[in-house]
Scaffold this motif. Structure first.
Motif, PDB file in Angstrom:
ATOM      1  N   ASP A  71      42.887  27.593  43.685  1.00 10.27           N
ATOM      2  CA  ASP A  71      42.275  28.478  42.684  1.00 10.27           C
ATOM      3  C   ASP A  71      43.381  29.095  41.830  1.00 10.27           C
ATOM      4  O   ASP A  71      43.973  30.100  42.192  1.00 10.27           O
ATOM      5  CB  ASP A  71      41.466  29.582  43.372  1.00 10.27           C
ATOM      6  CG  ASP A  71      40.723  30.475  42.369  1.00 10.27           C
ATOM      7  OD1 ASP A  71      40.844  30.216  41.149  1.00 10.27           O
ATOM      8  OD2 ASP A  71      40.030  31.419  42.807  1.00 10.27           O
ATOM      9  N   PRO A  72      43.678  28.500  40.675  1.00 10.50           N
ATOM     10  CA  PRO A  72      44.770  29.022  39.826  1.00 10.50           C
ATOM     11  C   PRO A  72      44.489  30.412  39.261  1.00 10.50           C
ATOM     12  O   PRO A  72      45.406  31.101  38.825  1.00 10.50           O
ATOM     13  CB  PRO A  72      44.866  27.980  38.696  1.00 10.50           C
ATOM     14  CG  PRO A  72      43.504  27.338  38.648  1.00 10.50           C
ATOM     15  CD  PRO A  72      43.004  27.333  40.069  1.00 10.50           C
ATOM     16  N   ASP A  73      43.219  30.838  39.273  1.00  9.86           N
ATOM     17  CA  ASP A  73      42.872  32.146  38.727  1.00  9.86           C
ATOM     18  C   ASP A  73      42.862  33.248  39.781  1.00  9.86           C
ATOM     19  O   ASP A  73      42.530  34.400  39.475  1.00  9.86           O
ATOM     20  CB  ASP A  73      41.490  32.085  38.064  1.00  9.86           C
ATOM     21  CG  ASP A  73      41.465  31.125  36.879  1.00  9.86           C
ATOM     22  OD1 ASP A  73      42.501  31.033  36.183  1.00  9.86           O
ATOM     23  OD2 ASP A  73      40.418  30.486  36.659  1.00  9.86           O
ATOM     24  N   ALA A  74      43.191  32.923  41.016  1.00  9.06           N
ATOM     25  CA  ALA A  74      43.154  33.928  42.083  1.00  9.06           C
ATOM     26  C   ALA A  74      44.186  35.023  41.813  1.00  9.06           C
ATOM     27  O   ALA A  74      45.378  34.744  41.649  1.00  9.06           O
ATOM     28  CB  ALA A  74      43.433  33.259  43.428  1.00  9.06           C
ATOM     29  N   ARG A 131      38.672  40.521  44.448  1.00 12.56           N
ATOM     30  CA  ARG A 131      38.375  39.291  45.179  1.00 12.56           C
ATOM     31  C   ARG A 131      39.681  38.773  45.772  1.00 12.56           C
ATOM     32  O   ARG A 131      40.673  38.600  45.067  1.00 12.56           O
ATOM     33  CB  ARG A 131      37.773  38.238  44.252  1.00 12.56           C
ATOM     34  CG  ARG A 131      37.550  36.898  44.956  1.00 12.56           C
ATOM     35  CD  ARG A 131      36.930  35.875  44.030  1.00 12.56           C
ATOM     36  NE  ARG A 131      36.893  34.562  44.677  1.00 12.56           N
ATOM     37  CZ  ARG A 131      36.393  33.461  44.120  1.00 12.56           C
ATOM     38  NH1 ARG A 131      35.878  33.536  42.884  1.00 12.56           N
ATOM     39  NH2 ARG A 131      36.396  32.314  44.760  1.00 12.56           N
ATOM     40  N   TYR A 132      39.681  38.574  47.071  1.00  5.20           N
ATOM     41  CA  TYR A 132      40.866  38.070  47.772  1.00  5.20           C
ATOM     42  C   TYR A 132      40.361  37.107  48.843  1.00  5.20           C
ATOM     43  O   TYR A 132      39.981  37.507  49.936  1.00  5.20           O
ATOM     44  CB  TYR A 132      41.642  39.235  48.400  1.00  5.20           C
ATOM     45  CG  TYR A 132      43.049  38.905  48.874  1.00  5.20           C
ATOM     46  CD1 TYR A 132      43.333  37.733  49.566  1.00  5.20           C
ATOM     47  CD2 TYR A 132      44.092  39.784  48.633  1.00  5.20           C
ATOM     48  CE1 TYR A 132      44.617  37.453  49.999  1.00  5.20           C
ATOM     49  CE2 TYR A 132      45.386  39.510  49.055  1.00  5.20           C
ATOM     50  CZ  TYR A 132      45.641  38.345  49.742  1.00  5.20           C
ATOM     51  OH  TYR A 132      46.909  38.056  50.172  1.00  5.20           O
TER      52      TYR A 132
END
Length: 398
Positions: free
Chosen positions: A60-63, A89-90
């Motif tokens: 997930d590059p947007d994490a 969000r984690y």
């Protein structure tokens, strides 16, 4: 006999999910509730780097969860103060499925443990999972399964925004509480100092009257003169306290055009001069204020100058647009830069002032400054080759 408390055991069973880390983010302790919510054992956590145990989802590059948490922890290390994060969000790796990350949402608070020297020794990471709560909100939508994801995202965004607003509100409340506590402390000190200053003349007055009554044949005139001076001193203090109360609680008095040069001439005409007074007065220097209160301000400055001057007082009225400027200068010993703010504190008197006038109240200069502030001006002490130079700046009348 006091029982011996096993603080480690107490910590482990705390209800809140808590984790303790070193400043290098190495985990050293965890509560049972933290192990349960993350699906980890103490063997999985203790002695390991937090971000090695809970890395970001590589798929997930947007994490942003790990990055935001690290930034929060670094703020705590830099400031030594608690940091409350907005809802984040984690995603974390499933304990029984390596490489599979589960979508998780958390509220997190990071708190420092400080050494006696003020250094951060440990970090306490408190977390609360709200994943199920958000999912339930999403399922409550009216558009079926197809609408659940969109509704969940919309609800999550709204909760994010509300969490940030709550965090900002908490910070403002902390500052407000601190300011209120400081104001209460100042008020307590003021009441104590005022009571002390009132007690001295009351004690003197009572003593003189008791002596006069106990000794028959005493000449009462000296006693009455001394009692009158003490009563006048009490009256002066009470008058000043009432004036400060009015300035603190009331809106400024009705304003009118006041010519500062004429104000100086009128006030000097009412006073009995004790020293030489020189004036340099520009005409048509007009401000909007209460003439009565500006007269009080000027008289307080002149009384202070007479107390400290050696031979001469100088009064200057001029303009420095957009301000009118009134200066009162004496040729006394002056006021050290370190003491210039202190003389405007209520009931604060420097040693020289106490020697020159033991009966002074310590309220004249604070009242003068409060009056200046009430009309959008400022009263301060500026540099001068000899003596003290008080400068009043008020907005020029339009």
């Amino acid at each position: 006999m006091n029982p011996v408390v096993d603080f480690g055991a107490v910590f482990k069973v705390l209800v809140a999910p808590l984790l303790v880390m070193t400043p290098d983010f190495v985990i050293v302790a965890a509560t049972d509730s933290y192990l349960k919510v993350t699906g980890r054992s103490r063997a999985d956590l203790l002695g390991r780097h937090f971000f090695a145990v809970f890395p970001g989802d590589p798929h997930d590059p947007d994490a942003q969860g790990p990055e935001c948490l690290r930034a929060s922890l670094e703020r705590v290390l830099a400031t030594g103060e608690r940091d409350t994060m907005a809802l984040k969000r984690y995603d974390i790796e499933a304990s029984d499925r390596p490489g599979v990350f589960e979508e998780r949402y958390w509220n997190m608070i990071n708190t420092p443990v400080l050494s006696p020297e003020g250094e951060v020794e440990l970090l306490i990471h408190r977390t609360e999972e709200v994943t199920d709560f958000l999912a339930q909100l999403g399922r409550s939508g009216e558009h079926g399964v197809a609408g659940t994801r969109a509704e969940l995202e919309a609800t999550s965004a709204d909760v994010y925004a509300r969490a940030r607003e709550l965090q900002d509100l908490n910070e403002r409340l902390k500052h407000t509480t601190s300011a209120l506590q400081e104001a209460l402390d100042r008020q307590r000190r003021f009441v104590f100092d005022a009571s002390h200053d009132l007690r001295n003349p009351i004690t003197g007055l009572l003593t003189e009257l008791e002596v006069a009554l106990s000794e028959s044949g005493t000449d009462l005139h000296p006693v009455l003169r001394k009692s009158l001076r003490d009563a006048e001193r009490l009256n002066d203090i009470v008058t000043d306290l009432l004036e400060l109360a009015r300035l603190d609680t009331a809106t400024p008095a009705t304003t009118e055009p006041v010519d500062l040069a004429q104000l100086v001439v009128d006030e000097l005409g009412r006073r009995t001069p004790t020293v030489a007074v020189l004036t340099r007065l520009d005409r048509q220097v007009v401000v909007r204020a209460s003439q009565i209160r500006l007269s009080r301000l000027l008289n307080n400055l002149l009384t202070n100058a007479e107390r400290h001057t050696t031979t001469t007082i100088e009064i200057i009225v001029t303009t420095d647009p957009p301000h009118a400027v009134l200066e009162v200068i004496d040729d006394g010993p002056g006021i050290a830069p370190a003491d210039r703010a202190r003389v405007f504190q209520r009931l604060r008197r420097l040693d020289d002032a106490r020697r020159q006038d033991p009966g002074g109240s310590g309220l004249g200069l604070p009242i003068a400054r409060e009056i200046a502030h009430g009309y959008g001006g400022h009263l301060y002490i500026d540099d001068h080759p000899t003596g003290a130079r008080f400068v009043l700046r008020l907005p020029l009348a339009v």
